[in-house]
Design an enzyme around this catalytic site. Structure first.
Site, PDB file in Angstrom:
ATOM      1  N   HIS A  63       0.837  -1.204   0.000  1.00 15.12           N
ATOM      2  CA  HIS A  63       0.000   0.000   0.000  1.00 15.12           C
ATOM      3  C   HIS A  63       0.866   1.247   0.000  1.00 15.12           C
ATOM      4  CE1 HIS A  63       0.905  -0.535   4.232  1.00 15.12           C
ATOM      5  NE2 HIS A  63       0.217   0.521   4.614  1.00 15.12           N
ATOM      6  N   HIS A  65       1.304   3.758   2.030  1.00 14.48           N
ATOM      7  CA  HIS A  65       1.799   4.465   3.214  1.00 14.48           C
ATOM      8  C   HIS A  65       3.326   4.538   3.112  1.00 14.48           C
ATOM      9  CE1 HIS A  65      -1.941   3.939   5.970  1.00 14.48           C
ATOM     10  NE2 HIS A  65      -1.950   5.095   5.334  1.00 14.48           N
ATOM     11  N   ASP A  67       5.893   4.303   4.936  1.00 13.96           N
ATOM     12  CA  ASP A  67       6.858   3.341   5.505  1.00 13.96           C
ATOM     13  C   ASP A  67       7.045   2.114   4.605  1.00 13.96           C
ATOM     14  OD1 ASP A  67       4.209   2.801   6.307  1.00 13.96           O
ATOM     15  OD2 ASP A  67       4.817   1.652   8.069  1.00 13.96           O
ATOM     16  N   HIS A  68       6.159   1.921   3.624  1.00 14.12           N
ATOM     17  CA  HIS A  68       6.233   0.728   2.761  1.00 14.12           C
ATOM     18  C   HIS A  68       6.781   1.019   1.365  1.00 14.12           C
ATOM     19  CE1 HIS A  68       3.926  -1.907   5.530  1.00 14.12           C
ATOM     20  NE2 HIS A  68       3.664  -0.712   6.027  1.00 14.12           N
ATOM     21  N   HIS A 140      -7.234  -2.309   5.933  1.00 17.99           N
ATOM     22  CA  HIS A 140      -6.370  -1.284   6.528  1.00 17.99           C
ATOM     23  C   HIS A 140      -7.102   0.061   6.443  1.00 17.99           C
ATOM     24  CE1 HIS A 140      -2.702   0.293   8.029  1.00 17.99           C
ATOM     25  NE2 HIS A 140      -2.218   0.764   6.909  1.00 17.99           N
ATOM     26  N   ASP A 211      -0.235  -3.945   5.791  1.00 17.60           N
ATOM     27  CA  ASP A 211      -0.770  -3.675   7.117  1.00 17.60           C
ATOM     28  C   ASP A 211      -2.240  -4.053   7.099  1.00 17.60           C
ATOM     29  OD1 ASP A 211       1.706  -2.493   7.515  1.00 17.60           O
ATOM     30  OD2 ASP A 211       0.963  -0.451   7.567  1.00 17.60           O
ATOM     31  N   HIS A 269       6.554  -5.884  11.296  1.00 17.66           N
ATOM     32  CA  HIS A 269       5.917  -4.569  11.472  1.00 17.66           C
ATOM     33  C   HIS A 269       5.664  -4.316  12.969  1.00 17.66           C
ATOM     34  CE1 HIS A 269       3.280  -1.127  10.582  1.00 17.66           C
ATOM     35  NE2 HIS A 269       3.676  -1.198   9.332  1.00 17.66           N
TER      36      HIS A 269
HETATM   37 ZN   LIG Z   1       3.053   0.213   7.858  1.00 14.68          ZN
HETATM   38 ZN   LIG Z   2      -0.177   1.373   6.558  1.00 12.34          ZN
END
Ligand SMILES: [Zn+2]
Ligand SMILES: [Zn+2]
Length: 306
Positions: A63, A65, A67-68, A140, A211, A269
């Site tokens: 996805h 976000h 951090d990914h 998510h 996530d 995670h």
């Molecule tokens: Zn994440």
């Molecule tokens: Zn996320």
């Protein structure tokens, strides 16, 4: 059969810590490497793991976000320095093409190799050499995909005695039967692979699910998997918080693993608030004993089904 290794490159979530990099997991199958997510710093983790950039063929993003995905620009720039000729395939949610185009425009950056991006909007499947990757949307706060690598089943074991009883001459015909082909003997008798082979041998299956809140989609996708890599951001004391933010607790992830009947659960995670993860591990193992908490650069070899 090629070896199948799972390497958890980055096992943190949201923000990196000194112990945990941002999310990325590699599956190395023979000489081919498939990456799942590309958090900031993934390229350094790939170097530390000694994976080699040349084998990386496909990247699947869960996805959008940060951090990914924010590791992607640096990662692709580094690949450009390696004289790469072959195409790189990136799969991810709608919007990932726009992300890539905006980067190219803003940074004035072009790769020396072709980047092929495919957006996935729902249940999806793509074929590899001897395996397929399936994707399914999970639960998510934004659109997010879980992925499964599923190897093709292999023909059963060849029973030489049975072949000899049917008077199949030893030689190339044995090989054709082993590969699943029907053959005709000189006398006209047709021998089917099922006459001389044991039951199909199941391919290996590994699932990557971050996530997400605990959800039926992951239970379905991970059914009977050898390994489920699942997020577990907090312990039970922060269950409300975890679910509110679209995440799972480690015990909830363990419940998903139990219901899917997987061989092993690997939790990733992990929130940077947990320096000591023994409490988390105990909570998860109370629900599903075959659980590990990943650390950066941990590796698991996944054995073939005999
Ligand atoms: Zn994440
Ligand atoms: Zn996320």
């Amino acid at each position: 059969m090629p070896n199948l290794r799972l390497i958890t490159l980055g096992t943190g979530g949201m923000i990196p810590s000194l112990d945990r990099s941002l999310p990325s997991t590699a599956m190395k199958r023979g000489g081919e490497v498939i990456l799942f997510d590309c958090g900031e710093g993934t390229q350094v983790q790939v170097m530390k793991a000694g994976i080699g950039f040349g084998g990386i063929e496909k990247i699947f993003i869960s996805h959008l976000h940060g951090d990914h995905i924010t590791g992607l620009p640096g990662f692709l720039m580094t690949l450009s320095q390696t004289n790469r000729q072959k195409s790189l395939y990136i799969f991810g949610p709608p919007g990932i093409k726009g992300f890539w185009k905006a980067l190219g425009r803003t940074l004035g950056f072009k790769t020396g190799y072709e980047v092929v991006i495919q957006e996935i909007e729902g249940d999806f499947q793509t074929e590899g050499n001897g395996y397929q990757i399936r994707a399914t949307p999970v639960d998510h706060t934004i659109f997010c995909l879980a992925y499964a690598l599923i190897e093709d089943d292999r023909p059963g074991k060849f029973d030489k005695g049975k072949a000899e009883n049917l008077e199949v001459p030893e030689g190339p015909l044995f090989g054709r039967l082993q590969r699943g082909e029907e053959i005709a003997l000189p006398g006209g008798l047709v021998v089917k692979p099922s006459d001389v082979l044991g039951p199909l041998r199941r391919g290996r299956k590994v699932v990557y699910a971050v996530d997400t809140r605990p959800c039926e989609e992951v239970v379905g996708l991970a059914q009977g998997a050898d390994v489920l890599v699942h997020e577990g951001v907090f312990g039970e004391e922060l269950k409300k918080e975890a679910n509110l933010r679209g995440h799972s607790t480690v015990a909830q992830a363990a419940e998903v693993a139990r219901r899917a009947g997987v061989g092993r659960l690997i939790l990733t995670h992990i929130s940077p608030r947990y320096k000591d993860v023994r409490g988390l591990l105990a909570e998860a193992r109370a629900v599903f004993p075959r659980t590990n908490i990943a650390r950066d650069l941990m590796e698991w070899e996944i054995p073939v089904h005999k």
